[in-house]
Design a protein around this motif. Structure first.
Motif, PDB file in Angstrom:
ATOM      1  N   GLU A   1      -0.921  25.056  41.543  1.00  0.00           N
ATOM      2  CA  GLU A   1      -0.929  23.912  42.460  1.00  0.00           C
ATOM      3  C   GLU A   1      -2.295  23.773  43.114  1.00  0.00           C
ATOM      4  O   GLU A   1      -2.923  24.746  43.509  1.00  0.00           O
ATOM      5  CB  GLU A   1       0.138  24.124  43.538  1.00  0.00           C
ATOM      6  CG  GLU A   1       0.530  22.868  44.293  1.00  0.00           C
ATOM      7  CD  GLU A   1       1.683  22.132  43.632  1.00  0.00           C
ATOM      8  OE1 GLU A   1       1.667  20.884  43.687  1.00  0.00           O
ATOM      9  OE2 GLU A   1       2.584  22.780  43.075  1.00  0.00           O
ATOM     10  N   GLN A   2      -2.749  22.527  43.202  1.00  0.00           N
ATOM     11  CA  GLN A   2      -4.040  22.249  43.826  1.00  0.00           C
ATOM     12  C   GLN A   2      -4.017  22.616  45.312  1.00  0.00           C
ATOM     13  O   GLN A   2      -3.044  22.344  46.012  1.00  0.00           O
ATOM     14  CB  GLN A   2      -4.371  20.767  43.684  1.00  0.00           C
ATOM     15  CG  GLN A   2      -5.625  20.314  44.402  1.00  0.00           C
ATOM     16  CD  GLN A   2      -6.890  20.655  43.643  1.00  0.00           C
ATOM     17  OE1 GLN A   2      -7.098  20.189  42.545  1.00  0.00           O
ATOM     18  NE2 GLN A   2      -7.725  21.496  44.221  1.00  0.00           N
ATOM     19  N   ASP A   3      -5.079  23.255  45.773  1.00  0.00           N
ATOM     20  CA  ASP A   3      -5.314  23.457  47.205  1.00  0.00           C
ATOM     21  C   ASP A   3      -6.416  22.484  47.589  1.00  0.00           C
ATOM     22  O   ASP A   3      -7.505  22.517  46.997  1.00  0.00           O
ATOM     23  CB  ASP A   3      -5.751  24.896  47.481  1.00  0.00           C
ATOM     24  CG  ASP A   3      -5.863  25.213  48.967  1.00  0.00           C
ATOM     25  OD1 ASP A   3      -6.482  24.402  49.702  1.00  0.00           O
ATOM     26  OD2 ASP A   3      -5.361  26.258  49.408  1.00  0.00           O
ATOM     27  N   PRO A   4      -6.190  21.588  48.568  1.00  0.00           N
ATOM     28  CA  PRO A   4      -7.199  20.576  48.882  1.00  0.00           C
ATOM     29  C   PRO A   4      -8.503  21.146  49.411  1.00  0.00           C
ATOM     30  O   PRO A   4      -9.483  20.408  49.550  1.00  0.00           O
ATOM     31  CB  PRO A   4      -6.506  19.704  49.941  1.00  0.00           C
ATOM     32  CG  PRO A   4      -5.408  20.531  50.488  1.00  0.00           C
ATOM     33  CD  PRO A   4      -4.972  21.431  49.378  1.00  0.00           C
ATOM     34  N   ARG A   5      -8.565  22.457  49.660  1.00  0.00           N
ATOM     35  CA  ARG A   5      -9.794  23.070  50.158  1.00  0.00           C
ATOM     36  C   ARG A   5     -10.662  23.629  49.041  1.00  0.00           C
ATOM     37  O   ARG A   5     -11.733  24.183  49.310  1.00  0.00           O
ATOM     38  CB  ARG A   5      -9.437  24.191  51.144  1.00  0.00           C
ATOM     39  CG  ARG A   5      -8.652  23.726  52.361  1.00  0.00           C
ATOM     40  CD  ARG A   5      -8.062  24.891  53.129  1.00  0.00           C
ATOM     41  NE  ARG A   5      -7.052  25.591  52.363  1.00  0.00           N
ATOM     42  CZ  ARG A   5      -6.384  26.667  52.793  1.00  0.00           C
ATOM     43  NH1 ARG A   5      -6.639  27.152  53.999  1.00  0.00           N
ATOM     44  NH2 ARG A   5      -5.489  27.245  52.025  1.00  0.00           N
ATOM     45  N   VAL A   6     -10.221  23.468  47.781  1.00  0.00           N
ATOM     46  CA  VAL A   6     -10.975  23.975  46.633  1.00  0.00           C
ATOM     47  C   VAL A   6     -11.124  22.830  45.632  1.00  0.00           C
ATOM     48  O   VAL A   6     -10.150  22.135  45.326  1.00  0.00           O
ATOM     49  CB  VAL A   6     -10.268  25.173  45.967  1.00  0.00           C
ATOM     50  CG1 VAL A   6     -11.212  25.843  44.961  1.00  0.00           C
ATOM     51  CG2 VAL A   6      -9.794  26.181  47.001  1.00  0.00           C
ATOM     52  N   GLY A   7     -12.331  22.652  45.095  1.00  0.00           N
ATOM     53  CA  GLY A   7     -12.632  21.474  44.273  1.00  0.00           C
ATOM     54  C   GLY A   7     -12.394  21.658  42.793  1.00  0.00           C
ATOM     55  O   GLY A   7     -13.321  22.026  42.056  1.00  0.00           O
ATOM     56  N   TYR A   8     -11.180  21.380  42.348  1.00  0.00           N
ATOM     57  CA  TYR A   8     -10.853  21.388  40.921  1.00  0.00           C
ATOM     58  C   TYR A   8     -10.401  19.991  40.504  1.00  0.00           C
ATOM     59  O   TYR A   8      -9.748  19.271  41.271  1.00  0.00           O
ATOM     60  CB  TYR A   8      -9.716  22.373  40.621  1.00  0.00           C
ATOM     61  CG  TYR A   8     -10.171  23.782  40.345  1.00  0.00           C
ATOM     62  CD1 TYR A   8     -10.351  24.236  39.049  1.00  0.00           C
ATOM     63  CD2 TYR A   8     -10.437  24.656  41.381  1.00  0.00           C
ATOM     64  CE1 TYR A   8     -10.779  25.535  38.781  1.00  0.00           C
ATOM     65  CE2 TYR A   8     -10.865  25.953  41.136  1.00  0.00           C
ATOM     66  CZ  TYR A   8     -11.031  26.387  39.834  1.00  0.00           C
ATOM     67  OH  TYR A   8     -11.464  27.665  39.579  1.00  0.00           O
TER      68      TYR A   8
ATOM     69  N   LYS B   1       1.386  32.463  46.604  1.00  0.00           N
ATOM     70  CA  LYS B   1       0.814  31.427  47.454  1.00  0.00           C
ATOM     71  C   LYS B   1       0.034  32.042  48.603  1.00  0.00           C
ATOM     72  O   LYS B   1      -1.067  31.582  48.948  1.00  0.00           O
ATOM     73  CB  LYS B   1       1.925  30.519  47.989  1.00  0.00           C
ATOM     74  CG  LYS B   1       1.422  29.360  48.822  1.00  0.00           C
ATOM     75  CD  LYS B   1       2.566  28.455  49.254  1.00  0.00           C
ATOM     76  CE  LYS B   1       2.038  27.281  50.093  1.00  0.00           C
ATOM     77  NZ  LYS B   1       3.141  26.376  50.520  1.00  0.00           N
ATOM     78  N   ALA B   2       0.560  33.094  49.195  1.00  0.00           N
ATOM     79  CA  ALA B   2      -0.135  33.771  50.298  1.00  0.00           C
ATOM     80  C   ALA B   2      -1.423  34.417  49.807  1.00  0.00           C
ATOM     81  O   ALA B   2      -2.440  34.417  50.509  1.00  0.00           O
ATOM     82  CB  ALA B   2       0.785  34.812  50.919  1.00  0.00           C
ATOM     83  N   ARG B   3      -1.413  34.971  48.598  1.00  0.00           N
ATOM     84  CA  ARG B   3      -2.619  35.600  48.049  1.00  0.00           C
ATOM     85  C   ARG B   3      -3.721  34.568  47.863  1.00  0.00           C
ATOM     86  O   ARG B   3      -4.883  34.799  48.244  1.00  0.00           O
ATOM     87  CB  ARG B   3      -2.288  36.249  46.699  1.00  0.00           C
ATOM     88  CG  ARG B   3      -3.477  36.968  46.045  1.00  0.00           C
ATOM     89  CD  ARG B   3      -3.133  37.451  44.646  1.00  0.00           C
ATOM     90  NE  ARG B   3      -3.060  36.365  43.683  1.00  0.00           N
ATOM     91  CZ  ARG B   3      -4.112  35.860  43.044  1.00  0.00           C
ATOM     92  NH1 ARG B   3      -5.326  36.341  43.277  1.00  0.00           N
ATOM     93  NH2 ARG B   3      -3.964  34.883  42.171  1.00  0.00           N
ATOM     94  N   LEU B   4      -3.369  33.421  47.302  1.00  0.00           N
ATOM     95  CA  LEU B   4      -4.365  32.381  47.079  1.00  0.00           C
ATOM     96  C   LEU B   4      -4.876  31.810  48.403  1.00  0.00           C
ATOM     97  O   LEU B   4      -6.067  31.517  48.548  1.00  0.00           O
ATOM     98  CB  LEU B   4      -3.776  31.274  46.205  1.00  0.00           C
ATOM     99  CG  LEU B   4      -3.419  31.674  44.771  1.00  0.00           C
ATOM    100  CD1 LEU B   4      -2.680  30.544  44.061  1.00  0.00           C
ATOM    101  CD2 LEU B   4      -4.665  32.060  43.987  1.00  0.00           C
ATOM    102  N   ASP B   5      -3.994  31.641  49.364  1.00  0.00           N
ATOM    103  CA  ASP B   5      -4.408  31.144  50.675  1.00  0.00           C
ATOM    104  C   ASP B   5      -5.383  32.114  51.338  1.00  0.00           C
ATOM    105  O   ASP B   5      -6.356  31.691  51.982  1.00  0.00           O
ATOM    106  CB  ASP B   5      -3.184  30.935  51.562  1.00  0.00           C
ATOM    107  CG  ASP B   5      -3.548  30.379  52.924  1.00  0.00           C
ATOM    108  OD1 ASP B   5      -4.040  29.242  53.001  1.00  0.00           O
ATOM    109  OD2 ASP B   5      -3.358  31.109  53.935  1.00  0.00           O
ATOM    110  N   ALA B   6      -5.148  33.412  51.169  1.00  0.00           N
ATOM    111  CA  ALA B   6      -6.043  34.412  51.759  1.00  0.00           C
ATOM    112  C   ALA B   6      -7.442  34.326  51.154  1.00  0.00           C
ATOM    113  O   ALA B   6      -8.447  34.533  51.847  1.00  0.00           O
ATOM    114  CB  ALA B   6      -5.458  35.803  51.564  1.00  0.00           C
TER     115      ALA B   6
END
Length: 675
Positions: free
Chosen positions: A106-113, A370-375
């Motif tokens: 899932e896209q995280d809006p804080r990372v540019g993919y 999800k928590a790992r990626l957020d960290a």
């Protein structure tokens, strides 16, 4: 069974007919469709066919290319030989579905993919149906429990055999820089670069390629991918580089490094803020460093990454930014060009690859993953490593400083020194003298990106990409003092003393020879003689046009209400008019250059005052500026015919704005990017 596939392929699958009938054009930054033409276009099947030379069948894909010819009874100029016909290619790819086992992210809006987007109606009613899955390659560790492991299948790019040396080695070197970023994601040797096997076809999906095009003019290099629309998995990529980029860069070198001798020593003193022109580093090495960086950038796109044009604000933080060359001066006064171009991936690149490609612990729950990626994102953001919002004032191409205002302060004296020292000593023996004028825009407009970036902070606010709970302030108005400083610096660049070209240099700006026009030079309004007013008009376009943007002016209105002491639209307009009209110029050349700026300001204010896209308060501020400009012009029009003409133009406009809205004169400047 023999099936006739022509109806599937020899057809306008891209709906080009609607574009031919109602072309789209950019007007004032908006895409506008033209009204339907009197004579429609038709697809002529008798002159359309499958192009077998650009088609083929391979183990994982079938590629079919149709050459389509459209006809019309009307004459249309699309730069085609016959004004009644136009032939185009439409390409069809039929691709084998990848095997199961890929896990979308899932896209995280804080990372540019880059991402694929779809509506998921199986989601609960309290969740948005829109889903965004990032585009990335399938990369799996051989040893899932190892901190650093080789992948089961690495990402392999194949070099086009047409790429010549030494560019070939530089491109290979730049592409492989990504392996350091993949190490942060837990992969060793995740990316390989190999030669395309003899007889292999680049259309074959088994061979993602880095291709080379011999191009006669400027154009964009690209890194593009074909993805599985169901998951975002990248299946195939093509990186496209071209030969002309090297020529453009060589023009920079030739315009910065004199031919030698005493003239060179004199000019080196001017390079106090440039980038990497080291007399001990050859022009070839600087060019190769640039092509390596370009290859790394485009491969980054092919790995799924978007641009990050705020990375220059945290120390060359990403190869996915565009950077101006960096030039420094050694203690002995010689120019150091050894660091002109970034070499290697930046902190953001490594963070983005870690977030996009790293694997969690085997068997981890979705919540734990999800928590790992957020960290990962939080750790990077805490260090100032961020991806930028496209509208953020720090989102600028070809800058290189902690903020746009600081960058402009660094660049302005360098640009002035370059203009002051530029001359025939920069030509090679036997080179046409006309090349001096062809390269002159690179010197005269050396500050163009810095000016545009500084104007961008006026009426602006930082708008970091954030999620609920991450502690970031969503809107941070740009400091008042910095906005006012940006305005002062930009207006200083419009002073006649800054726009003037030394007479001894003007006499060296020879016209084109008899071999045809050069698109890299100004198209002069004086024909074969260079008009200094054209150069001044281009600087005014950047500053005045950027400042009097309707949305920027409305942001000034909003900020002046929300932030004590902030610039208002009236403040900005009044300061600009006062700066341009207050001090009479003493020399004819100075009056003419001042007149260019005064005319640009007054005409753009008239246009803004009746622009339907502008709010009433912005229109009012612009109209007040028109009156202020007219009052200033009337005070000196007896001594200045330009101001007399301007007063007449304003009077006609005020009498009937609809009929007398000015039409701006273009500067004739050559195109800016890509640099």
């Amino acid at each position: 069974v023999l099936v006739d596939a022509n109806p599937l392929l020899v057809r306008d699958a891209f709906d080009l007919l609607s574009q031919l009938s109602r072309p789209s054009r950019v007007v004032g930054g908006e895409i506008v469709r033209a009204p339907a033409g009197a004579a429609p276009w038709h697809l002529d099947l008798s002159r359309s066919a499958i192009d077998l030379a650009h088609s083929g069948s391979f183990p994982r894909n079938t590629e079919m290319e149709a050459l389509l010819t459209f006809t019309s009874s009307a004459e249309e100029n699309y730069n085609q030989p016959d004004r009644h016909t136009i032939s185009v290619r439409e390409h069809h790819s039929f691709v084998e579905l990848p095997p199961a086992g890929y896990e979308p992210r899932e896209q995280d809006p804080r990372v540019g993919y880059f991402h694929v987007v779809f509506r998921d109606f199986s989601r609960p009613y309290d969740r948005e149906p829109m889903r965004y899955w990032i585009s990335r390659w399938r990369l799996v560790k051989k040893d899932p429990n190892a901190a650093l492991s080789e992948p089961v299948k690495p990402i392999v790019f194949y070099l086009d055999p047409a790429i010549p040396e030494p560019m070939r080695s530089a491109i290979r070197r730049g592409a492989l820089w990504w392996n350091r970023a993949f190490e942060q994601a837990g992969f060793k040797d995740a990316l390989r670069v190999e030669d395309l096997p003899a007889g292999a076809n680049p259309l074959d999906f088994r061979y993602p390629t880095i291709q080379w095009t011999n191009r006669s003019a400027r154009g964009w290099s690209v890194g593009q991918s074909q993805v599985d629309p169901r998951t975002g998995e990248i299946l195939h990529s093509v990186v496209q580089l071209d030969s002309h980029r090297m020529r453009t860069l060589n023009n920079y070198w030739e315009s910065l490094v004199p031919g030698g001798g005493a003239a060179q020593e004199e000019a080196l003193d001017a390079f106090s803020a440039l980038d990497n022109l080291d007399p001990q580093v050859s022009d070839r090495q600087v060019m190769l460093n640039r092509i390596a960086l370009l290859a790394c950038h485009e491969v980054g796109h092919a790995l799924g990454l978007e641009h990050n044009f705020v990375a220059s604000t945290f120390g060359r933080g990403s190869v996915m930014d565009y950077y101006a060359p960096r030039i420094r001066i050694r203690p002995d006064g010689s120019a150091d060009l050894s660091d002109a171009y970034m070499q290697g991936t930046g902190s953001y690149d490594r963070f983005a690859i870690e977030w996009g490609y790293s694997e969690g612990k085997p068997g981890a729950t979705p919540a734990a993953e999800k928590a790992r990626l957020d960290a990962i994102v939080r750790r990077a953001n805490a260090k100032g490593i961020v991806w930028g919002n496209y509208r953020d004032p720090r989102w600028n191409a070809y800058d290189d400083g902690p903020d746009p205002v600081t960058w402009l302060k660094d660049v302005l004296p360098v640009r002035d020194a370059l203009v002051a020292h530029y001359g025939p000593q920069f030509l090679r023996p036997g080179e046409p003298v006309s090349m001096l004028a062809s390269r002159f825009p690179l010197i005269y407009m050396f500050h163009q990106y810095a000016l545009a970036a500084a104007v961008n902070v006026i009426g602006s606010a930082e708008i970091p990409l954030s999620l609920t709970g991450d502690g970031l302030q969503p809107v941070i108005p740009w400091p008042n003092g910095s906005q006012k400083e940006a305005l002062d610096l930009a207006l200083k660049a419009l002073a006649p003393s800054e726009l003037e070209i030394p007479s001894r240099l003007w006499k060296q700006l020879a016209p084109d020879g008899n071999l045809g026009p050069d698109p890299e030079r100004f198209t002069s309004s004086a024909g074969y003689l260079f008009s200094p007013e054209d150069g001044a008009r281009r600087v005014a376009e950047i500053v005045v046009g950027g400042l009097l943007d309707p949305e920027r002016m409305e942001r000034l209105a909003v900020l002046s209400q929300q932030v004590p002491g902030a610039l208002s639209p009236e403040d900005a307009v009044s300061t600009m008019v006062r700066s341009a009209f207050s001090v009479p110029e003493q020399t004819p050349a100075g009056r003419d250059l001042a007149g260019v700026v005064q005319t640009e300001i007054a005409e753009r204010l008239m246009i803004l005052s009746v622009n339907p896209a502008a709010t009433p308060e912005v229109q009012a501020a612009a109209l007040a500026g028109v009156h202020q400009a007219q009052d200033a012009a009337r005070g000196r029009m007896a001594q200045d015919p330009i101001l007399a003409r301007l007063n007449h133009e304003i009077s006609l406009f005020l009498r009937d704005p609809k009929q007398n809205t000015p039409k701006l004169k273009p500067s004739g400047a050559p195109p800016g990017p890509p640099v």
